[in-house]
Design a protein around this motif. Structure first.
Motif, PDB file in Angstrom:
ATOM      1  N   ALA A  11       4.282 -13.723 -13.312  1.00  0.00           N
ATOM      2  CA  ALA A  11       4.575 -14.071 -12.015  1.00  0.00           C
ATOM      3  C   ALA A  11       4.993 -12.892 -12.088  1.00  0.00           C
ATOM      4  CB  ALA A  11       5.542 -15.127 -11.563  1.00  0.00           C
ATOM      5  N   LEU A  12       6.765 -12.247 -13.032  1.00  0.00           N
ATOM      6  CA  LEU A  12       6.849 -10.525 -12.161  1.00  0.00           C
ATOM      7  C   LEU A  12       5.544  -9.509 -13.376  1.00  0.00           C
ATOM      8  CD1 LEU A  12       9.449  -8.783 -12.091  1.00  0.00           C
ATOM      9  CD2 LEU A  12       9.855  -9.351 -14.802  1.00  0.00           C
ATOM     10  N   ALA A  13       4.965 -10.280 -14.270  1.00  0.00           N
ATOM     11  CA  ALA A  13       3.783  -9.470 -14.778  1.00  0.00           C
ATOM     12  C   ALA A  13       2.694  -8.702 -13.342  1.00  0.00           C
ATOM     13  CB  ALA A  13       2.785  -9.460 -15.910  1.00  0.00           C
ATOM     14  N   ALA A  14       2.242  -9.549 -12.489  1.00  0.00           N
ATOM     15  CA  ALA A  14       1.721 -10.143 -11.397  1.00  0.00           C
ATOM     16  C   ALA A  14       1.843  -9.541 -10.209  1.00  0.00           C
ATOM     17  CB  ALA A  14       1.510 -11.447 -11.123  1.00  0.00           C
ATOM     18  N   SER A  15       3.745  -9.302  -9.947  1.00  0.00           N
ATOM     19  CA  SER A  15       3.748  -8.626  -8.991  1.00  0.00           C
ATOM     20  C   SER A  15       4.381  -7.027  -9.633  1.00  0.00           C
ATOM     21  CB  SER A  15       5.372  -9.360  -8.998  1.00  0.00           C
ATOM     22  OG  SER A  15       6.436  -8.224  -8.047  1.00  0.00           O
ATOM     23  N   ARG A  16       4.185  -6.720 -10.720  1.00  0.00           N
ATOM     24  CA  ARG A  16       3.848  -5.701 -11.002  1.00  0.00           C
ATOM     25  C   ARG A  16       2.636  -4.905 -10.868  1.00  0.00           C
ATOM     26  NH1 ARG A  16       8.326  -5.470 -15.908  1.00  0.00           N
ATOM     27  NH2 ARG A  16      10.284  -5.863 -15.160  1.00  0.00           N
ATOM     28  N   THR A  17       1.704  -5.383 -11.621  1.00  0.00           N
ATOM     29  CA  THR A  17       0.785  -4.948 -10.789  1.00  0.00           C
ATOM     30  C   THR A  17       0.269  -4.941  -9.199  1.00  0.00           C
ATOM     31  OG1 THR A  17       0.087  -6.719 -12.677  1.00  0.00           O
ATOM     32  CG2 THR A  17      -1.312  -5.795 -11.615  1.00  0.00           C
ATOM     33  N   LEU A  60      -5.285  -0.423   0.918  1.00  0.00           N
ATOM     34  CA  LEU A  60      -4.060  -0.223   0.687  1.00  0.00           C
ATOM     35  C   LEU A  60      -3.569  -1.065   0.897  1.00  0.00           C
ATOM     36  CD1 LEU A  60      -1.982   1.452  -0.716  1.00  0.00           C
ATOM     37  CD2 LEU A  60      -1.990   2.368   1.790  1.00  0.00           C
ATOM     38  N   ALA A  61      -3.621  -2.004   2.808  1.00  0.00           N
ATOM     39  CA  ALA A  61      -3.116  -2.771   3.483  1.00  0.00           C
ATOM     40  C   ALA A  61      -3.499  -4.513   2.468  1.00  0.00           C
ATOM     41  CB  ALA A  61      -4.261  -2.791   4.629  1.00  0.00           C
ATOM     42  N   SER A  62      -4.667  -4.330   1.746  1.00  0.00           N
ATOM     43  CA  SER A  62      -4.788  -5.700   1.209  1.00  0.00           C
ATOM     44  C   SER A  62      -4.014  -5.541  -0.341  1.00  0.00           C
ATOM     45  CB  SER A  62      -6.394  -5.368   0.573  1.00  0.00           C
ATOM     46  OG  SER A  62      -6.267  -7.407  -0.279  1.00  0.00           O
ATOM     47  N   ALA A  63      -3.531  -4.423  -0.725  1.00  0.00           N
ATOM     48  CA  ALA A  63      -2.615  -4.460  -2.115  1.00  0.00           C
ATOM     49  C   ALA A  63      -1.351  -4.704  -1.119  1.00  0.00           C
ATOM     50  CB  ALA A  63      -3.123  -2.743  -2.483  1.00  0.00           C
ATOM     51  N   ARG A  64      -1.172  -4.317  -0.427  1.00  0.00           N
ATOM     52  CA  ARG A  64       0.171  -4.495  -0.017  1.00  0.00           C
ATOM     53  C   ARG A  64       0.987  -5.811   0.469  1.00  0.00           C
ATOM     54  NH1 ARG A  64       1.052   0.819   4.191  1.00  0.00           N
ATOM     55  NH2 ARG A  64       1.812   1.995   2.764  1.00  0.00           N
ATOM     56  N   ALA A  65      -0.669  -6.498   0.706  1.00  0.00           N
ATOM     57  CA  ALA A  65      -0.466  -7.986   0.616  1.00  0.00           C
ATOM     58  C   ALA A  65      -0.031  -8.688  -0.494  1.00  0.00           C
ATOM     59  CB  ALA A  65      -1.188  -8.781   2.175  1.00  0.00           C
ATOM     60  N   THR A  66      -0.915  -8.451  -1.150  1.00  0.00           N
ATOM     61  CA  THR A  66      -1.096  -9.358  -2.388  1.00  0.00           C
ATOM     62  C   THR A  66       0.080  -8.491  -3.408  1.00  0.00           C
ATOM     63  OG1 THR A  66      -2.620  -8.784  -2.998  1.00  0.00           O
ATOM     64  CG2 THR A  66      -2.645  -9.466  -4.585  1.00  0.00           C
ATOM     65  N   ASP A  72       3.154  -8.605  -1.565  1.00  0.00           N
ATOM     66  CA  ASP A  72       4.545  -9.334  -1.660  1.00  0.00           C
ATOM     67  C   ASP A  72       4.794 -10.461  -1.473  1.00  0.00           C
ATOM     68  OD1 ASP A  72       5.274  -6.720   0.368  1.00  0.00           O
ATOM     69  OD2 ASP A  72       4.303  -7.142   1.891  1.00  0.00           O
ATOM     70  N   ALA A  73       3.322 -10.852  -1.459  1.00  0.00           N
ATOM     71  CA  ALA A  73       2.512 -12.714  -1.887  1.00  0.00           C
ATOM     72  C   ALA A  73       3.103 -12.671  -3.321  1.00  0.00           C
ATOM     73  CB  ALA A  73       1.443 -12.828  -1.781  1.00  0.00           C
ATOM     74  N   ALA A  74       3.353 -12.178  -4.437  1.00  0.00           N
ATOM     75  CA  ALA A  74       2.980 -11.667  -6.160  1.00  0.00           C
ATOM     76  C   ALA A  74       4.944 -11.380  -6.203  1.00  0.00           C
ATOM     77  CB  ALA A  74       2.206 -11.016  -6.993  1.00  0.00           C
ATOM     78  N   SER A  75       5.315 -10.783  -5.776  1.00  0.00           N
ATOM     79  CA  SER A  75       7.058 -10.438  -5.478  1.00  0.00           C
ATOM     80  C   SER A  75       7.454 -12.004  -4.990  1.00  0.00           C
ATOM     81  CB  SER A  75       7.132  -9.125  -4.987  1.00  0.00           C
ATOM     82  OG  SER A  75       8.714  -9.535  -4.559  1.00  0.00           O
ATOM     83  N   VAL A  76       7.229 -12.524  -3.867  1.00  0.00           N
ATOM     84  CA  VAL A  76       7.653 -13.419  -3.834  1.00  0.00           C
ATOM     85  C   VAL A  76       7.381 -14.820  -4.795  1.00  0.00           C
ATOM     86  CG1 VAL A  76       8.267 -15.623  -1.960  1.00  0.00           C
ATOM     87  CG2 VAL A  76       7.757 -13.253  -1.267  1.00  0.00           C
ATOM     88  N   LYS A  77       6.504 -14.753  -5.159  1.00  0.00           N
ATOM     89  CA  LYS A  77       6.272 -15.862  -6.356  1.00  0.00           C
ATOM     90  C   LYS A  77       7.608 -15.327  -7.649  1.00  0.00           C
ATOM     91  CE  LYS A  77       3.059 -17.613  -9.092  1.00  0.00           C
ATOM     92  NZ  LYS A  77       1.424 -18.130  -9.384  1.00  0.00           N
TER      93      LYS A  77
END
Length: 392
Positions: A137-143, A103-109, A111-116
């Motif tokens: 990039a938007l799709a990656a953030s949502r995923t 869960l911690a790894s998913a949250r970090a990923t 955050d990075a996708a959302s910033v990008k």
């Protein structure tokens, strides 16, 4: 001589006539009677029954593992939620830790996708980057955000499984023996429970009654011939022991057992001392209805013919005994219950019935009259009129 003979014959005839008259008087039996009056008589049912626990719960594991500890004493009373067994939690604790890390790894990923995605947004508007790059990039953030939800659900499942390693009591009640000992491997799919808990206060008694009897009773209730009775039930235990607490009828089944032709009625009894145990055979007694037009007659007054039919003797016209057939299929306490053949005001003979026949002359006396003792006559024993009777 002829004159003397005639005189002697006259004396003899007079003596015979006197003896015949005296014998006629002696043959007039004195009987005691009661006046028939209707009473409201309960229709009592005596049914065989069996005790059933009010609540029964099988303690079962919901995860697979080895039993490490037992927290209860066999045969004791346990409370709902009380821990009973502990299953080795090592694997399930590790699963929780892994789920937390994922869960911690998913949250970090995420955050990075959302910033990008946020950075690509103005660049795409200025056409500094391809709009497809921004869309990716938007799709990656949502995923990545969806991955957070998935890992959070996995963590919840791992925590639930870890909690299931402690097996609690589902209900309060008396727990039996343990069926699996410490060190045994158990699983959520096994057929046997770890233990069984039964709540016995209150307790049920399931009674069996013939479907034909129950149908007949319902028809009589519908026709108005009888009125509904009490729902109070009393129990008789083995050995003729009467259970001190009264129960209440709860309901009757809507189907008939095809093998026995009976319907199950269930009653509920308080059982504070635990005297009643599940599985005991008992005899239940209760009044299902009440017949307001029945007659209560002392049992000795109802006699039987050779064919088993019942009859009583009545005080008829001119003080002669009259025999009448009646319907008397049951008893109530010390009385016979007569439901047919009598009417109000009939004088039913209850004493002096020995040798009494139809049409015999009688001397009727109310059964509550005191006993009379005739004075002793010279040359005779005391003659006691049979009018001393028990209160009817």
């Amino acid at each position: 001589m002829p004159v003397a003979a005639l005189a002697l014959a006259g004396v003899s005839l007079a003596a015979c006539s006197g003896e015949s008259s005296k014998g006629q008087q002696q043959r007039t039996a004195e009987v005691g009677y009661i006046v028939a009056q209707t009473s409201s008589v309960p229709l009592s049912a005596t049914l065989s029954g069996r005790t059933v626990a009010f609540e029964t719960s099988e303690v079962r594991p919901q995860v697979t593992g080895v039993i490490k500890r037992r927290f209860f004493t066999e045969g004791s009373t346990v409370k709902a939620g009380q821990p009973l067994f502990e299953i080795d939690p090592s694997l399930y604790r590790a699963a929780v830790n892994q789920a937390q890390a994922n869960l911690a790894s998913a949250r970090a990923t995420a955050d990075a996708a959302s910033v990008k995605a946020e950075r690509y947004r103005p660049l795409a508007d200025m056409e500094a980057v391809a709009k497809q790059d921004y869309t990716d990039a938007l799709a990656a953030s949502r995923t990545a955000k969806a991955a957070i939800a998935q890992n959070a659900a996995t963590l919840d499942t791992a925590k639930i499984n870890l909690r299931f390693t402690t097996v609690p009591a589902p209900i309060s009640g008396k727990i039996g023996r343990q069926l699996f000992t410490v060190g045994a491997l158990v699983s959520a799919t096994q057929a046997d429970p770890l233990a069984v808990i039964q709540r016995m206060d209150p307790i049920y008694v399931d009674m069996q009654q013939s479907a034909a009897e129950l149908t007949s009773l319902r028809q009589r209730l519908a026709a108005g011939g009888v009125t509904p009775g009490s729902t109070e039930v009393h129990l008789m235990l083995d050995g003729g022991i009467r259970y001190p607490q009264a129960g209440t009828v709860q309901f009757s089944e809507v189907t008939v057992d095809q093998t026995t032709g009976t319907v199950t009625l269930r009653a509920r009894f308080p059982n504070p001392d635990g005297l009643l145990l599940p599985g005991m055979f008992v005899t239940a007694m209760f009044d299902q209805a009440s017949d307001p037009n029945a007659f209560l007659i002392p049992q000795n007054a109802v006699q039987r013919d050779f064919d088993g039919s019942a009859y009583v003797m009545l005080v008829g016209a001119d003080n002669k005994a009259t025999r009448r057939k009646v319907t008397a299929d049951r008893t109530y306490n010390e009385f016979a219950v007569v439901t047919g053949g009598l009417k109000k005001g009939d004088k039913v003979i209850i004493q002096g019935l020995n040798g009494l026949r139809q049409g015999a002359p009688i001397k009727p006396v109310v059964s509550t009259a005191p006993q009379k003792v005739e004075p002793r006559k010279e040359g005779q024993g005391a003659e006691t009129a049979q009018s001393g009777h028990k209160r009817g």
